[in-house]
Enzyme design. Structure first.
Site, PDB file in Angstrom:
ATOM      1  N   ARG A 168      32.656 -29.333 -39.654  1.00 10.52           N
ATOM      2  CA  ARG A 168      32.227 -30.281 -38.624  1.00 10.52           C
ATOM      3  C   ARG A 168      30.724 -30.187 -38.341  1.00 10.52           C
ATOM      4  O   ARG A 168      30.272 -30.371 -37.215  1.00 10.52           O
ATOM      5  CB  ARG A 168      33.016 -30.087 -37.332  1.00 10.52           C
ATOM      6  CG  ARG A 168      34.514 -30.198 -37.487  1.00 10.52           C
ATOM      7  CD  ARG A 168      34.957 -31.588 -37.937  1.00 10.52           C
ATOM      8  NE  ARG A 168      36.402 -31.649 -38.056  1.00 10.52           N
ATOM      9  CZ  ARG A 168      37.080 -31.407 -39.173  1.00 10.52           C
ATOM     10  NH1 ARG A 168      36.429 -31.086 -40.287  1.00 10.52           N
ATOM     11  NH2 ARG A 168      38.392 -31.473 -39.202  1.00 10.52           N
ATOM     12  N   CYS A 220      40.020 -35.087 -31.559  1.00  9.56           N
ATOM     13  CA  CYS A 220      39.992 -33.674 -31.152  1.00  9.56           C
ATOM     14  C   CYS A 220      38.690 -33.389 -30.412  1.00  9.56           C
ATOM     15  O   CYS A 220      37.609 -33.746 -30.882  1.00  9.56           O
ATOM     16  CB  CYS A 220      40.103 -32.763 -32.369  1.00  9.56           C
ATOM     17  SG  CYS A 220      41.730 -32.759 -33.134  1.00  9.56           S
ATOM     18  N   GLU A 290      33.704 -30.439 -30.209  1.00 11.89           N
ATOM     19  CA  GLU A 290      33.572 -31.304 -31.379  1.00 11.89           C
ATOM     20  C   GLU A 290      33.123 -32.695 -30.948  1.00 11.89           C
ATOM     21  O   GLU A 290      32.357 -33.349 -31.629  1.00 11.89           O
ATOM     22  CB  GLU A 290      34.900 -31.397 -32.131  1.00 11.89           C
ATOM     23  CG  GLU A 290      34.840 -32.255 -33.377  1.00 11.89           C
ATOM     24  CD  GLU A 290      36.104 -32.155 -34.211  1.00 11.89           C
ATOM     25  OE1 GLU A 290      36.427 -33.148 -34.902  1.00 11.89           O
ATOM     26  OE2 GLU A 290      36.771 -31.102 -34.197  1.00 11.89           O
TER      27      GLU A 290
END
Length: 295
Positions: A168, A220, A290
């Site tokens: 990520r 998420c 995130e």
């Protein structure tokens, strides 16, 4: 269409979580070359730049936000640049193309490498900048070159030697702070289209069963810590289904934040802070966001 400065949008209207107040202004452009005017445009607007595609990984606070939204609307069909299966098929795609449009197009062309991202919302630019991934596939694994604009580099193509990717994470060498992804070139492998489609159907079926993909969410909200799952840590800390006002963690997947209606950015930020503290106290692990929080 030339680069255009527009009145600031209401972020709740432009994000999948449907939260956020009004930005100062919006800069819109549809061709990579028009990004050359970004420096002057941002200076004239006088706010912090914030790139916004389809708003699928964004959490914005309420009220007047000191932001200038940058909207790269670089769309059009993906283009095959090189057709040598032994070296990978190279495809160029604009940052404003919907990620799901690209994933579906690749499947029809028999090109593999991003099929695991079926069902992941957003645009190609956001997927590159966040190194989006799912079911073992991620943008960083297939990314060959990226065209960017930054105050340091101006308009530039950057190859593998000029960026790094991790879970990520996408980092440009020598570029600190703000940059805009304009186009991406991907190296992809050849595979039977029917196999790709069958695999993607399985992935999408699994996601529908385990994630609230039709709800007003930002996906998420926390990254998985090394060796652990954020959803499990949140569930064990008692946050599965926990709400503050109109915002809460999903009963189906504890790492999905949902706006159940009438939620506010302040409620969402308060809930995330409480969740991080509870997980820290219970497990000693620090959850890293995130989702991008608009300042």
């Amino acid at each position: 269409m030339a680069l255009e400065i527009r009145p600031g949008p209401v972020l709740a209207d432009r994000t999948t979580l449907r939260l956020g107040g009004r930005a100062l202004a919006e800069i819109v452009f549809a061709r990579p070359e028009e990004a050359e005017g970004l420096g002057q445009a941002l200076e004239s607007c006088g706010g912090a730049p914030f790139i916004l595609g389809r708003g699928s990984n964004v959490l914005a606070d309420d009220g007047e936000r000191p932001l200038v939204v940058v909207s790269p609307r670089l769309r059009g069909e993906p283009v095959i640049l090189r057709q040598r299966p032994e070296a990978g098929i190279r495809v160029r795609v604009g940052a404003g193309v919907k990620l799901q449009r690209l994933v579906a197009w690749l499947a029809t062309q028999g090109l593999s490498g991003l099929g695991g991202l079926v069902g992941v919302p957003g645009t190609v630019g956001g997927a590159v900048a966040g190194n989006a991934g799912s079911y073992g596939d991620d943008l960083g694994a297939v990314l060959a070159r990226v065209r960017i604009w930054s105050p340091q580099t101006g308009l530039a193509w950057v190859g593998r030697e000029g960026f790094s990717t991790a879970y990520r994470r996408f980092t440009l060498t020598g570029v600190a702070g703000f940059f805009v992804v304009l186009e991406a070139e991907l190296d992809l492998a050849v595979r039977e289209p029917i196999e790709l489609r069958q695999e993607m159907v399985r992935h999408l079926t699994d996601k529908k069963a385990s994630q609230p993909i039709t709800a007003a969410t930002a996906g998420c909200v926390f990254k998985n810590p090394p060796g652990a799952s954020a959803w499990r840590l949140l569930a064990e800390a008692g946050f599965r289904g926990k709400r503050v006002g109109g915002v809460g963690f999903s009963e189906k997947h504890a790492n999905f934040l949902v706006n159940y209606g009438g939620g506010t950015g302040r409620e969402a930020l308060s809930l995330l802070a409480a969740a991080r503290e509870a997980v820290r106290e219970r497990s000693g692990l620090e959850l890293e966001l995130e989702v991008r929080v608009a300042p």
